[in-house]
Write a protein that holds these residues in place. Structure first.
Motif, PDB file in Angstrom:
ATOM      1  N   GLN B  38       0.831  -1.201   0.000  1.00  0.00           N
ATOM      2  CA  GLN B  38       0.000   0.000   0.000  1.00  0.00           C
ATOM      3  C   GLN B  38       0.861   1.245   0.000  1.00  0.00           C
ATOM      4  OE1 GLN B  38      -2.585   0.607   3.447  1.00  0.00           O
ATOM      5  NE2 GLN B  38      -4.123   1.597   2.155  1.00  0.00           N
ATOM      6  N   PHE B  39       0.605   2.120  -0.973  1.00  0.00           N
ATOM      7  CA  PHE B  39       1.257   3.420  -1.035  1.00  0.00           C
ATOM      8  C   PHE B  39       0.320   4.454  -0.407  1.00  0.00           C
ATOM      9  CE2 PHE B  39       4.977   2.288  -3.316  1.00  0.00           C
ATOM     10  CZ  PHE B  39       4.616   1.261  -4.181  1.00  0.00           C
ATOM     11  N   PRO B  40       0.877   5.549   0.099  1.00  0.00           N
ATOM     12  CA  PRO B  40       0.037   6.569   0.750  1.00  0.00           C
ATOM     13  C   PRO B  40      -1.089   7.041  -0.159  1.00  0.00           C
ATOM     14  CG  PRO B  40       2.346   7.008   1.179  1.00  0.00           C
ATOM     15  CD  PRO B  40       2.316   5.884   0.181  1.00  0.00           C
ATOM     16  N   TYR B  88       3.583  -2.648   3.899  1.00  0.00           N
ATOM     17  CA  TYR B  88       3.311  -4.012   3.481  1.00  0.00           C
ATOM     18  C   TYR B  88       2.455  -4.707   4.540  1.00  0.00           C
ATOM     19  CZ  TYR B  88       6.767  -3.234  -0.104  1.00  0.00           C
ATOM     20  OH  TYR B  88       7.430  -2.737  -1.195  1.00  0.00           O
ATOM     21  N   PHE B  89       1.427  -5.381   4.060  1.00  0.00           N
ATOM     22  CA  PHE B  89       0.535  -6.116   4.947  1.00  0.00           C
ATOM     23  C   PHE B  89       0.533  -7.585   4.571  1.00  0.00           C
ATOM     24  CE2 PHE B  89      -1.473  -2.594   7.068  1.00  0.00           C
ATOM     25  CZ  PHE B  89      -1.476  -1.562   6.147  1.00  0.00           C
ATOM     26  N   PHE B 103      -6.019  -9.110   8.061  1.00  0.00           N
ATOM     27  CA  PHE B 103      -4.751  -8.454   7.809  1.00  0.00           C
ATOM     28  C   PHE B 103      -3.894  -8.373   9.066  1.00  0.00           C
ATOM     29  CE2 PHE B 103      -4.874  -6.651   3.533  1.00  0.00           C
ATOM     30  CZ  PHE B 103      -6.203  -6.769   3.202  1.00  0.00           C
ATOM     31  N   GLY B 104      -2.579  -8.367   8.840  1.00  0.00           N
ATOM     32  CA  GLY B 104      -1.665  -7.988   9.893  1.00  0.00           C
ATOM     33  C   GLY B 104      -1.683  -6.484  10.066  1.00  0.00           C
ATOM     34  N   SER B 105      -0.889  -6.009  11.009  1.00  0.00           N
ATOM     35  CA  SER B 105      -0.916  -4.586  11.363  1.00  0.00           C
ATOM     36  C   SER B 105      -0.054  -3.725  10.453  1.00  0.00           C
ATOM     37  CB  SER B 105      -0.475  -4.408  12.812  1.00  0.00           C
ATOM     38  OG  SER B 105       0.791  -5.001  12.999  1.00  0.00           O
ATOM     39  N   GLY B 106       0.746  -4.354   9.589  1.00  0.00           N
ATOM     40  CA  GLY B 106       1.499  -3.592   8.609  1.00  0.00           C
ATOM     41  C   GLY B 106       2.942  -3.323   8.996  1.00  0.00           C
TER      42      GLY B 106
END
Lengths: 116, 113
Positions: B38-40, B88-89, B103-106
């Motif tokens: 994921q990008f901002p 990244y997740f 999902f994980g927390s990133g």
């Protein structure tokens, strides 16, 4: 369009107001998901549709949250009596076949909700 | 409860280095393990995924290693580039009633030029 489309991209509202967030999935995708992402966190599952029906709404935090998908395509997430804690990015995702869902979800860019 | 635990929370790597992100899961009903980038200001996008019947999957500079017995999996980014800087997740997708991505927390990755 080629991807998942979400509107509005940004929504600022006052505490206690009602908001609707719209998701237009990829054409032909039968499964549709709503997630909520708070700052610095991973997306959190809210609800999942197969076609028109909600197959799993276990992630909706309370009865102020409701989602519909009346014709099996566009979905609307509705939040009543908004609270400041509802502020987050609401992500919509779709996937190709609910029955043989591989887990590959295609996400929109999200609707950023700010409750003042 | 957190069903997918991800570490580290942030990672800084020099250009050309190897980035490694780890995840662990609890629910044995999970049967598909994707990684999303994921990008901002953007939504997460699928990067690479693995099923538990294989121990490793490689796509270009990205490799997933999977340890079913330990219920752990990791992402390796070889020859990391500044353009890889993103969050990244890891995630897990399940059979039956667990048919949604958890999902994980990133991990916020920064690759220095």
């Amino acid at each position: 369009g080629a991807g998942v489309s979400q509107t509005p991209s940004n929504k600022v509202t006052e505490k206690g107001k009602y908001v609707e967030l719209r998701c237009d999935p990829i054409s032909g995708h039968t499964a549709l998901y709503w997630y909520r992402q708070s700052l610095g966190q991973g997306p959190e599952f809210l609800i999942y549709f197969q076609g028109t029906g909600a197959a799993d709404d276990s992630g909706l935090p309370n009865d102020r949250f409701f989602a519909v998908r009346p014709e099996g395509s566009v979905s609307t997430l509705k939040i009543q009596r908004t609270e400041r804690g509802d502020s987050a990015v609401y992500l919509c995702a779709s996937s190709l076949k609910a029955g043989r869902n591989t887990g590959e979800l295609f996400f929109g860019e999200g609707s950023r909700l700010t409750v003042l | 409860q957190q069903q997918v635990k991800q570490s580290p929370q942030s990672l800084i790597v020099q250009k050309g280095g190897i980035s490694i992100i780890n995840c662990a899961y609890e629910n044995t009903a999970f049967d598909y393990f994707p990684w999303y980038q994921q990008f901002p200001g953007k939504g997460p996008a699928l990067l690479i995924a693995i099923r538990p019947d294989v121990s490793e999957k490689k796509e270009g500079r990205f490799t997933i290693s999977f340890n079913k017995s330990a219920k752990q999996f990791s992402l390796h980014i070889m020859d990391s580039q500044p353009g890889d800087s993103a969050t990244y997740f890891c995630a897990a997708f399940g059979r039956g009633s667990a048919r949604q991505l958890t999902f994980g927390s990133g991990t916020q990755l920064t690759v220095l030029p």
